[in-house]
Design a protein around this motif. Structure first.
Motif, short mmCIF file in Angstrom:
data_model
loop_
_atom_site.label_atom_id
_atom_site.label_comp_id
_atom_site.label_asym_id
_atom_site.label_seq_id
_atom_site.Cartn_x
_atom_site.Cartn_y
_atom_site.Cartn_z
N ILE A 73 4.40 -27.24 4.65
CA ILE A 73 5.35 -26.13 4.81
C ILE A 73 6.01 -25.88 3.46
N VAL A 74 5.82 -24.67 2.93
CA VAL A 74 6.28 -24.37 1.58
C VAL A 74 7.10 -23.09 1.56
N VAL A 75 7.82 -22.93 0.44
CA VAL A 75 8.62 -21.72 0.21
C VAL A 75 8.07 -21.00 -1.00
N ASP A 76 7.82 -19.71 -0.84
CA ASP A 76 7.46 -18.86 -1.97
C ASP A 76 8.74 -18.55 -2.72
N PRO A 77 8.90 -19.03 -3.95
CA PRO A 77 10.19 -18.89 -4.65
C PRO A 77 10.45 -17.51 -5.22
N ASP A 78 9.47 -16.60 -5.14
CA ASP A 78 9.64 -15.28 -5.73
C ASP A 78 10.73 -14.51 -4.98
N PRO A 79 11.86 -14.25 -5.63
CA PRO A 79 12.96 -13.54 -4.94
C PRO A 79 12.61 -12.10 -4.60
N ARG A 80 11.55 -11.56 -5.20
CA ARG A 80 11.16 -10.18 -4.94
C ARG A 80 10.15 -10.08 -3.80
N ALA A 81 9.65 -11.22 -3.33
CA ALA A 81 8.66 -11.19 -2.24
C ALA A 81 9.32 -10.66 -0.98
#
Length: 235
Positions: A73-81
């Motif tokens: 389980i991961v988080v995409d760190p891109d704040p624009r996603a």
């Protein structure tokens, strides 16, 4: 052609997309207002992940054979996603559940987060990526055959493959979503969260209705599946 078909099929796997939220932040269990800090949101995400993952692994091992059940389980760190959560496989075939930062910030409580996480895990347990790729391959082959029979050139055949892959991949996507909602309800409940509360995030999804070749079923149908399944597991 297989590579083309697989790309088109996997490009359709974005699963839970919510409209952008304005104001506020994530809400953790027991709070009526938004979380005060990003750290609080991170702790809530970690807590839900720790509760949901073991139950998802149990269901995966119980319902499948020779399937990798070691969820990452991961988080995409891109704040624009955009606000989104989806299931995929890494190069070793390990199931990956990805949440964008904006998705984590959009949930109103841990029940919603647990439901979305369980829903994505259910996609893997049900083998939806493989089934979607098979449907895409079949659609691409059928459309390419039709283009060939009607005298299409190489460009026409390739374009027909692309269209067929999309049509094939979407053929059963609504059924896949309902299957994931049903199993996701079970996983959510067994992880200690309320799936009925969790499914309230549907109220913030634009209702897709019952469009031909739509990727998601009507919201009311999804909520009904959750409520019926939740009753069966004691909610």
């Amino acid at each position: 052609m297989r590579r083309l078909v697989l790309f088109l099929a996997l490009s359709l796997t974005a699963c839970v997309e919510l409209p952008p939220q304005t104001g506020g932040g994530p809400v953790v269990a027991g709070q009526e207002g938004p979380a005060n800090t990003p750290e609080e949101a991170a702790r809530a995400f970690t807590e839900v992940s720790r509760a949901v993952k073991p139950r998802a692994v149990e269901e995966c091992r119980r319902r499948t054979r020779n399937v990798n059940c070691d969820f990452l389980i991961v988080v995409d760190p891109d704040p624009r996603a955009p606000v989104n959560a989806f299931q995929s496989l890494d190069d070793d075939g390990r199931p990956v559940l990805t949440f964008t930062v904006s998705m984590i910030a959009s949930v109103r409580n841990q029940d919603e987060l647990a439901f979305v996480m369980s829903h994505e895990a259910a996609h893997h347990i049900k083998g939806h990526l493989d089934r979607q790729a098979e449907n895409a391959a079949a659609g691409a082959a059928i459309f390419a055959e039709l283009a060939t029979i009607t005298g299409g050139n190489d460009a026409a055949v390739e374009n027909a493959q692309k269209i067929g892959a999309v049509v094939g991949a979407r053929s059963y996507s609504k059924e896949f979503e309902l299957e994931a909602d049903e199993l996701g309800t079970i996983i959510t409940a067994r992880a200690g969260y309320n799936p009925i509360v969790g499914a309230e995030f549907f109220s913030r999804l634009p209702d897709p209705g019952d469009r031909f070749l739509g990727t998601h079923p009507p919201n009311a149908e999804r909520i009904e599946i959750v409520r019926r399944t939740a009753t069966q597991v004691g909610f």
